[in-house]
Design an enzyme around this catalytic site. Sequence first.
Site, PDB file in Angstrom:
ATOM      1  N   ASN A 186       0.854  -3.308  14.421  1.00  0.00           N
ATOM      2  CA  ASN A 186       1.485  -2.074  14.887  1.00  0.00           C
ATOM      3  C   ASN A 186       0.599  -0.935  14.385  1.00  0.00           C
ATOM      4  OD1 ASN A 186       3.037   0.169  15.371  1.00  0.00           O
ATOM      5  ND2 ASN A 186       4.666  -0.357  13.896  1.00  0.00           N
ATOM      6  N   LYS A 190       0.834   2.216  14.915  1.00  0.00           N
ATOM      7  CA  LYS A 190       1.510   3.504  14.683  1.00  0.00           C
ATOM      8  C   LYS A 190       0.654   4.609  15.330  1.00  0.00           C
ATOM      9  CE  LYS A 190       3.588   1.285  10.774  1.00  0.00           C
ATOM     10  NZ  LYS A 190       4.201   1.338   9.464  1.00  0.00           N
ATOM     11  N   HIS A 199      11.909   0.410  15.341  1.00  0.00           N
ATOM     12  CA  HIS A 199      11.143   0.436  14.085  1.00  0.00           C
ATOM     13  C   HIS A 199      11.819   1.413  13.107  1.00  0.00           C
ATOM     14  CE1 HIS A 199       7.873   1.074  11.240  1.00  0.00           C
ATOM     15  NE2 HIS A 199       7.412  -0.088  11.659  1.00  0.00           N
ATOM     16  N   GLU A 255      10.633   3.594  11.270  1.00  0.00           N
ATOM     17  CA  GLU A 255      10.154   4.982  11.378  1.00  0.00           C
ATOM     18  C   GLU A 255      10.845   5.703  12.536  1.00  0.00           C
ATOM     19  OE1 GLU A 255       6.008   3.926  11.413  1.00  0.00           O
ATOM     20  OE2 GLU A 255       6.241   3.252   9.337  1.00  0.00           O
ATOM     21  N   GLU A 263      11.770  -6.041   8.623  1.00  0.00           N
ATOM     22  CA  GLU A 263      10.828  -5.137   7.963  1.00  0.00           C
ATOM     23  C   GLU A 263      11.549  -4.268   6.937  1.00  0.00           C
ATOM     24  OE1 GLU A 263       7.085  -4.556  10.571  1.00  0.00           O
ATOM     25  OE2 GLU A 263       8.449  -2.895  10.881  1.00  0.00           O
ATOM     26  N   GLY A 298       4.122   0.049   4.230  1.00  0.00           N
ATOM     27  CA  GLY A 298       3.132   1.039   3.814  1.00  0.00           C
ATOM     28  C   GLY A 298       3.065   1.239   2.313  1.00  0.00           C
ATOM     29  N   SER A 341       3.567  -4.528   4.422  1.00  0.00           N
ATOM     30  CA  SER A 341       2.416  -4.775   3.531  1.00  0.00           C
ATOM     31  C   SER A 341       1.868  -6.199   3.626  1.00  0.00           C
ATOM     32  CB  SER A 341       2.770  -4.414   2.086  1.00  0.00           C
ATOM     33  OG  SER A 341       3.064  -3.034   1.987  1.00  0.00           O
TER      34      SER A 341
HETATM   35  P1  13P Z   1       2.426  -1.987   6.768  1.00  0.00           P
HETATM   36  O1  13P Z   1       1.872  -3.332   7.100  1.00  0.00           O
HETATM   37  O2  13P Z   1       1.384  -0.899   6.768  1.00  0.00           O
HETATM   38  O3  13P Z   1       3.271  -2.022   5.545  1.00  0.00           O
HETATM   39  O4  13P Z   1       3.414  -1.583   7.998  1.00  0.00           O
HETATM   40  C1  13P Z   1       4.360  -2.498   8.424  1.00  0.00           C
HETATM   41  C2  13P Z   1       5.000  -2.005   9.657  1.00  0.00           C
HETATM   42  O5  13P Z   1       5.667  -0.994   9.667  1.00  0.00           O
HETATM   43  C3  13P Z   1       4.768  -2.782  10.892  1.00  0.00           C
HETATM   44  O6  13P Z   1       5.616  -2.386  11.908  1.00  0.00           O
END
Ligand code: 13P
Length: 251
Positions: free
Chosen positions: A9, A11, A95, A97, A167, A173, A213
């Site tokens: 992903n 982003k 997601h 976010e 997640e 992150g 992560s």
């Molecule tokens: P990270 O792998 O950067 O922690 O992000 C995970 C994520 O949000 C995938 O959708």
Amino acid sequence: MRIPLIAGNWKMNKSIEDARSFMQAVSDRLPEPAQIETAIAAPAILLETMLEMNSANHLRIGAENCYYEDSGAFTGETSPLALSEMGIPYVIVGHSERRSYFNETDDIINRKVHAVYRNHMTPILCCDETMGRLEAGEKIHWVVSQVTGALKDISDDLARQLVIAYEPSWAIGSGKSASADQAEEGCYLIRQTIADIYGDDVANQMRVLYGGSVNPDNISEIMAKPNIDGVLAGGASLDAKTFLQLVNYQK
Ligand code: 13P
């Protein structure tokens, strides 16, 4: 048999030039989709470039979001119908976010799941979990309610094709992945919830991913767990070399 899905992903992290370089670096070096499916979900503005450069056609190019109506006066939104016309197979929905920065509720997410299916694509439905909820012992209730809310009025046949990603927001992150056991527990909980709604047959066919992560050092341990069928990686999917290490986790 559930085919592993190693998905990235991106982003909002790449320019069109970045996407071009990535596609050049990975296109002919990915596993056969019948063995390991690989996917990158990217912002809508990059999708056409990526599709054009997907020469070996081994990478599934997905979208990170879409709106729940196919067309209309919705300035700035992305039409699921147009994504489908482009040949996009996957759309990330829900997601954390989007839930936290753009106030997406279970009801909105449910409408988006319907829109993605209506347009013959597959949702990658994300379920989050905060550290606060984990510490307060609310994890099970929270994860179950997101799954049931997102899948309201979705038929057995559609649920069978579904991909769900567990997640935990505290692992996204942060550089601190959930342990393989914690990841397995979350994915197991999701599969059990699907079994409660749709029965074991559907639950055994749909794929559950872990995200938060994931990197080349921890992916093998995570993938070894019985209820984890793949990963959704953010940061580690941005660099072509690291993404190739993720997809080759078995080597
Ligand atoms: P990270 O792998 O950067 O922690 O992000 C995970 C994520 O949000 C995938 O959708």
